[in-house]
Design a protein around this motif. Structure first.
Motif, PDB file in Angstrom:
ATOM      1  N   CYS A   1      -3.884 -10.408   7.426  1.00 39.30           N
ATOM      2  CA  CYS A   1      -4.146  -9.759   8.700  1.00 39.30           C
ATOM      3  C   CYS A   1      -4.616  -8.324   8.447  1.00 39.30           C
ATOM      4  O   CYS A   1      -4.639  -7.865   7.313  1.00 39.30           O
ATOM      5  CB  CYS A   1      -2.882  -9.754   9.576  1.00 39.30           C
ATOM      6  N   GLN A   2      -4.994  -7.653   9.517  1.00 45.47           N
ATOM      7  CA  GLN A   2      -5.375  -6.246   9.426  1.00 45.47           C
ATOM      8  C   GLN A   2      -4.116  -5.413   9.207  1.00 45.47           C
ATOM      9  O   GLN A   2      -3.167  -5.497   9.991  1.00 45.47           O
ATOM     10  CB  GLN A   2      -6.078  -5.803  10.709  1.00 45.47           C
ATOM     11  N   VAL A   3      -4.094  -4.599   8.145  1.00 46.10           N
ATOM     12  CA  VAL A   3      -2.906  -3.811   7.808  1.00 46.10           C
ATOM     13  C   VAL A   3      -3.264  -2.329   7.775  1.00 46.10           C
ATOM     14  O   VAL A   3      -4.254  -1.932   7.172  1.00 46.10           O
ATOM     15  CB  VAL A   3      -2.328  -4.223   6.437  1.00 46.10           C
ATOM     16  N   HIS A   4      -2.455  -1.537   8.452  1.00 47.14           N
ATOM     17  CA  HIS A   4      -2.617  -0.085   8.483  1.00 47.14           C
ATOM     18  C   HIS A   4      -1.367   0.564   7.895  1.00 47.14           C
ATOM     19  O   HIS A   4      -0.243   0.117   8.169  1.00 47.14           O
ATOM     20  CB  HIS A   4      -2.790   0.424   9.918  1.00 47.14           C
ATOM     21  N   PHE A   5      -1.545   1.625   7.126  1.00 46.14           N
ATOM     22  CA  PHE A   5      -0.428   2.400   6.592  1.00 46.14           C
ATOM     23  C   PHE A   5      -0.647   3.876   6.918  1.00 46.14           C
ATOM     24  O   PHE A   5      -1.791   4.345   6.989  1.00 46.14           O
ATOM     25  CB  PHE A   5      -0.332   2.286   5.062  1.00 46.14           C
ATOM     26  N   SER A   6       0.458   4.593   7.082  1.00 45.90           N
ATOM     27  CA  SER A   6       0.364   6.057   7.121  1.00 45.90           C
ATOM     28  C   SER A   6       1.619   6.637   6.485  1.00 45.90           C
ATOM     29  O   SER A   6       2.690   6.007   6.487  1.00 45.90           O
ATOM     30  CB  SER A   6       0.203   6.574   8.557  1.00 45.90           C
ATOM     31  N   PHE A   7       1.465   7.817   5.922  1.00 42.74           N
ATOM     32  CA  PHE A   7       2.571   8.533   5.285  1.00 42.74           C
ATOM     33  C   PHE A   7       2.670   9.879   5.999  1.00 42.74           C
ATOM     34  O   PHE A   7       1.825  10.768   5.795  1.00 42.74           O
ATOM     35  CB  PHE A   7       2.302   8.708   3.792  1.00 42.74           C
ATOM     36  N   VAL A   8       3.677   9.998   6.840  1.00 42.75           N
ATOM     37  CA  VAL A   8       3.801  11.169   7.715  1.00 42.75           C
ATOM     38  C   VAL A   8       5.248  11.645   7.723  1.00 42.75           C
ATOM     39  O   VAL A   8       6.174  10.817   7.830  1.00 42.75           O
ATOM     40  CB  VAL A   8       3.360  10.835   9.156  1.00 42.75           C
TER      41      VAL A   8
ATOM     42  N   ILE B   1       0.244  -7.120   0.008  1.00 42.27           N
ATOM     43  CA  ILE B   1       0.768  -7.254   1.367  1.00 42.27           C
ATOM     44  C   ILE B   1      -0.317  -7.771   2.305  1.00 42.27           C
ATOM     45  O   ILE B   1      -0.076  -8.667   3.124  1.00 42.27           O
ATOM     46  CB  ILE B   1       1.319  -5.895   1.863  1.00 42.27           C
ATOM     47  N   LYS B   2      -1.514  -7.227   2.173  1.00 45.36           N
ATOM     48  CA  LYS B   2      -2.635  -7.679   3.008  1.00 45.36           C
ATOM     49  C   LYS B   2      -2.951  -9.149   2.756  1.00 45.36           C
ATOM     50  O   LYS B   2      -3.177  -9.932   3.691  1.00 45.36           O
ATOM     51  CB  LYS B   2      -3.876  -6.824   2.719  1.00 45.36           C
ATOM     52  N   GLN B   3      -2.965  -9.555   1.492  1.00 46.41           N
ATOM     53  CA  GLN B   3      -3.274 -10.943   1.154  1.00 46.41           C
ATOM     54  C   GLN B   3      -2.164 -11.891   1.582  1.00 46.41           C
ATOM     55  O   GLN B   3      -2.427 -12.996   2.060  1.00 46.41           O
ATOM     56  CB  GLN B   3      -3.506 -11.052  -0.359  1.00 46.41           C
TER      57      GLN B   3
ATOM     58  N   CYS C   1       3.810   1.100   8.692  1.00 50.18           N
ATOM     59  CA  CYS C   1       2.927  -0.033   8.410  1.00 50.18           C
ATOM     60  C   CYS C   1       2.776  -0.864   9.674  1.00 50.18           C
ATOM     61  O   CYS C   1       3.774  -1.227  10.311  1.00 50.18           O
ATOM     62  CB  CYS C   1       3.500  -0.886   7.280  1.00 50.18           C
ATOM     63  N   ALA C   2       1.535  -1.136  10.056  1.00 53.56           N
ATOM     64  CA  ALA C   2       1.250  -1.949  11.237  1.00 53.56           C
ATOM     65  C   ALA C   2       0.446  -3.170  10.807  1.00 53.56           C
ATOM     66  O   ALA C   2      -0.626  -3.024  10.214  1.00 53.56           O
ATOM     67  CB  ALA C   2       0.472  -1.136  12.260  1.00 53.56           C
ATOM     68  N   LEU C   3       0.988  -4.339  11.077  1.00 49.05           N
ATOM     69  CA  LEU C   3       0.316  -5.592  10.730  1.00 49.05           C
ATOM     70  C   LEU C   3      -0.185  -6.237  12.013  1.00 49.05           C
ATOM     71  O   LEU C   3       0.603  -6.710  12.844  1.00 49.05           O
ATOM     72  CB  LEU C   3       1.272  -6.546  10.009  1.00 49.05           C
ATOM     73  N   GLY C   4      -1.504  -6.216  12.204  1.00 48.55           N
ATOM     74  CA  GLY C   4      -2.089  -6.740  13.425  1.00 48.55           C
ATOM     75  C   GLY C   4      -2.068  -8.263  13.473  1.00 48.55           C
ATOM     76  O   GLY C   4      -2.625  -8.926  12.600  1.00 48.55           O
TER      77      GLY C   4
END
Length: 324
Positions: free
Chosen positions: A261-268, A255-257, A274-277
């Motif tokens: 872009c800068q990719v953030h994930f969290s499992f809450v 997904i990042k490739q 998922c946040a794609l900057g």
């Protein structure tokens, strides 16, 4: 279907569904463009009349007043024309692109992911002073419900200069696409996957910084490539390792490739976030130039496709867990 579309049908859809609408949108946009031209002319006249008045030409006061009135009228009409064009572009172009990706998804041009969802993700822990967004897409893909929208969050920074004057500026916290979906598991803790910038820049010192700076204890995994790209923090180390299987880690790297872009994930809770900057406007019309080109439609298509990509890559439709 997707491989067929990506292999050539996008061009056909552009010709049949998008291009016929461009003429009407161009005519609407021309009114907004004229407002810009008239606005520039009014400003030039304002400057001329101000110079004349400063040189003693009292008769120029009437021209100054008329120029101010004209500028106000132009601004009001220009804003109205732009709003009409903006709405038309979203409905006639962007909505059609969403339909190409999946006709069953709901598209809300002025909608956005609720700020409570953004806060629940706990991805960005800076207090938000300005929260904006649009282009909300909602749907269900097989068994998985999801939402995705463009978001721009900011905080206000207040400083004082050397002369004691108060200065304010808006600082971006996050700008890009924000996604969340059902993970079909009630998590005990919280797991965070963030871009690894500290270790890449600072080496061993970066690793030490990660241990003390994250939102939870650091989790060290065995996937070397994954460790180069991401840093993982979790309140429950065992659960984090159950979530971040080798397959999931490889998927996150893809997904990042893919989106570069800068990719953030969290499992809450029971959801994955998922946040794609992306530091640019993603689905907005242009005031000048072509209304939309084929490659721009293709870019939109692949951005909206992120919903399907994340769900597929993270195997969210494979129910390996059962909610409590």
């Amino acid at each position: 279907m997707d491989s067929v579309i990506e292999g050539g049908q996008l061009s056909e859809i552009y010709q049949k569904a998008i291009k016929p609408r461009i003429g009407e949108l161009t005519r609407i946009r021309e009114k907004a463009q004229k407002a810009v031209y008239y606005g520039v002319a009014a400003v030039v006249l304002l400057i001329i009349f101000i110079v004349l008045i400063s040189n003693g030409a009292s008769m120029a006061i009437a021209g100054l007043v008329l120029s101010v009135i004209g500028l106000i009228v132009v601004i009001v009409k220009g804003q109205k024309a732009w709003k009409l064009y903006h709405t038309g572009f979203k409905e006639q172009v962007v909505r059609e692109v969403v339909k190409v990706v999946n006709p069953d998804w709901a598209y809300h041009p002025t909608g956005m992911i609720d700020s409570s969802v953004y806060a629940q993700s706990d991805l960005f822990r800076k207090s938000v002073d300005r929260y904006k967004g649009d282009d909300l897409v909602q749907g269900v893909l097989d068994k998985t419900d999801f939402e995705c929208s463009e978001l721009h969050t900011q905080y206000k920074e207040v400083t004082t200069d050397s002369k004691g004057r108060r200065q304010e500026r808006w600082v971006t916290i996050f700008k890009g696409l924000f996604f969340h979906a059902d993970f079909n598991k009630d998590f005990i803790g919280r797991t965070y996957v963030s871009p690894d910038t500290a270790e890449r820049l600072l080496g061993k010192f970066g690793r030490r910084f990660q241990k003390i700076s994250g939102p939870a204890p650091l989790v060290v995994l065995e996937n070397v490539e994954f460790e180069k790209a991401f840093v993982v923090h979790a309140t429950d180390q065992i659960e984090a390792r159950y979530i971040l299987t080798p397959t999931i880690m490889e998927a996150m790297l893809r997904i990042k490739q893919l989106y570069d872009c800068q990719v953030h994930f969290s499992f809450v809770g029971s959801r994955v976030y998922c946040a794609l900057g992306m530091n640019k406007a993603l689905f907005e019309p242009k005031l000048f130039g072509p209304v939309i080109k084929l490659h721009e439609m293709e870019d939109m298509y692949h951005l909206f496709k992120v919903n399907e990509v994340i769900i597929r890559e993270l195997n969210l439709n494979t129910r390996i867990w059962t909610k409590v």
